[in-house]
Design a protein around this motif. Structure first.
Motif, mmCIF file in Angstrom:
data_model
loop_
_atom_site.group_PDB
_atom_site.id
_atom_site.type_symbol
_atom_site.label_atom_id
_atom_site.label_comp_id
_atom_site.label_asym_id
_atom_site.label_seq_id
_atom_site.Cartn_x
_atom_site.Cartn_y
_atom_site.Cartn_z
ATOM 1 N N PHE A 189 3.588 0.633 -4.320
ATOM 2 C CA PHE A 189 3.346 -0.155 -3.597
ATOM 3 C C PHE A 189 2.398 0.332 -2.565
ATOM 4 N N GLU A 190 2.212 -0.189 -1.771
ATOM 5 C CA GLU A 190 1.301 -0.011 -1.192
ATOM 6 C C GLU A 190 0.958 -0.650 0.601
ATOM 7 N N ILE A 191 1.114 -0.855 1.420
ATOM 8 C CA ILE A 191 0.730 -1.216 2.953
ATOM 9 C C ILE A 191 -0.285 -0.692 3.557
ATOM 10 N N PHE A 192 -1.495 -1.757 3.275
ATOM 11 C CA PHE A 192 -2.430 -1.803 4.158
ATOM 12 C C PHE A 192 -2.116 -2.135 5.647
ATOM 13 N N GLY A 193 -3.195 -1.354 6.379
ATOM 14 C CA GLY A 193 -3.786 -1.607 7.889
ATOM 15 C C GLY A 193 -4.467 -0.766 8.449
ATOM 16 N N TYR A 194 -4.002 -0.702 9.703
ATOM 17 C CA TYR A 194 -4.742 0.425 10.096
ATOM 18 C C TYR A 194 -3.863 1.256 11.226
ATOM 19 N N CYS A 195 -4.838 2.757 11.687
ATOM 20 C CA CYS A 195 -3.610 3.484 12.048
ATOM 21 C C CYS A 195 -4.209 3.538 13.563
ATOM 22 N N MET A 196 -3.683 4.501 14.088
ATOM 23 C CA MET A 196 -3.357 4.285 15.674
ATOM 24 C C MET A 196 -4.621 3.986 16.074
ATOM 25 N N PRO A 197 -5.604 5.517 15.654
ATOM 26 C CA PRO A 197 -6.961 5.716 16.180
ATOM 27 C C PRO A 197 -7.771 4.921 15.519
ATOM 28 N N CYS A 198 -8.024 3.993 14.573
ATOM 29 C CA CYS A 198 -8.533 3.417 14.350
ATOM 30 C C CYS A 198 -8.535 2.237 15.100
ATOM 31 N N GLN A 199 -6.955 1.237 14.950
ATOM 32 C CA GLN A 199 -7.127 0.223 16.064
ATOM 33 C C GLN A 199 -7.863 0.796 17.423
ATOM 34 N N ARG A 200 -7.943 2.069 18.178
ATOM 35 C CA ARG A 200 -8.440 1.998 19.217
ATOM 36 C C ARG A 200 -9.631 2.247 19.064
ATOM 37 N N SER A 201 -10.273 1.996 18.266
ATOM 38 C CA SER A 201 -12.202 2.289 18.473
ATOM 39 C C SER A 201 -12.688 0.826 17.945
#
Length: 137
Positions: A125-137
């Motif tokens: 089971f894996e959830i994919f998305g974007y971590c906070m530092p990557c969301q900011r850049s």
């Protein structure tokens, strides 16, 4: 798992401990998340000119089979990281940098009761998305 334990596992299972295998494990030990096989190849080719993708990929697959590495695939590319040694858990994975965050619960607890006519042998089971530092850049 750290590099020392990974190498110990390799030796205990009867596999040769080579400089190339040590370098692959060491490289992955320094990473904070999943790394594409191509990135491992690039790192290794800087040290071993002419090293083939097949050689690197064969070793990554062996390490995954031995439980030294975890593998995941997204965007058509297989990625690897050193295995976790903690209690059973799953991951949230950043699609940009590959960093992972543990999910402390397992959704399979909800499926066990409804799977009376099906023998479950494993799950992922894996959830994919974007971590906070990557969301900011």
């Amino acid at each position: 798992m750290d590099a020392r334990k990974a190498i110990k596992t390799l030796k205990e299972r009867g596999y040769k401990y080579t400089d190339k295998r040590k370098e692959i494990i060491g490289f992955l030990d320094e990473q904070k998340g999943y790394v594409p096989a191509k990135e491992v190849l690039t790192f290794m080719q800087e040290r071993y000119e002419g090293l083939s993708f097949d050689t690197v990929y064969r070793n990554l697959s062996l390490f995954a089979d031995l439980g030294i590495l975890e593998a995941s695939e997204w965007e058509g590319e297989k990625r690897f990281r050193l295995s976790c040694e903690e209690d059973h858990h799953h991951h949230m994975i950043c699609l940009t940098c590959g960093k992972t965050k543990h999910i402390p619960v397992c959704p399979m607890e909800h499926f066990q009761a409804s799977a009376d006519d099906f023998k479950i042998t494993s799950h992922k089971f894996e959830i994919f998305g974007y971590c906070m530092p990557c969301q900011r850049s």
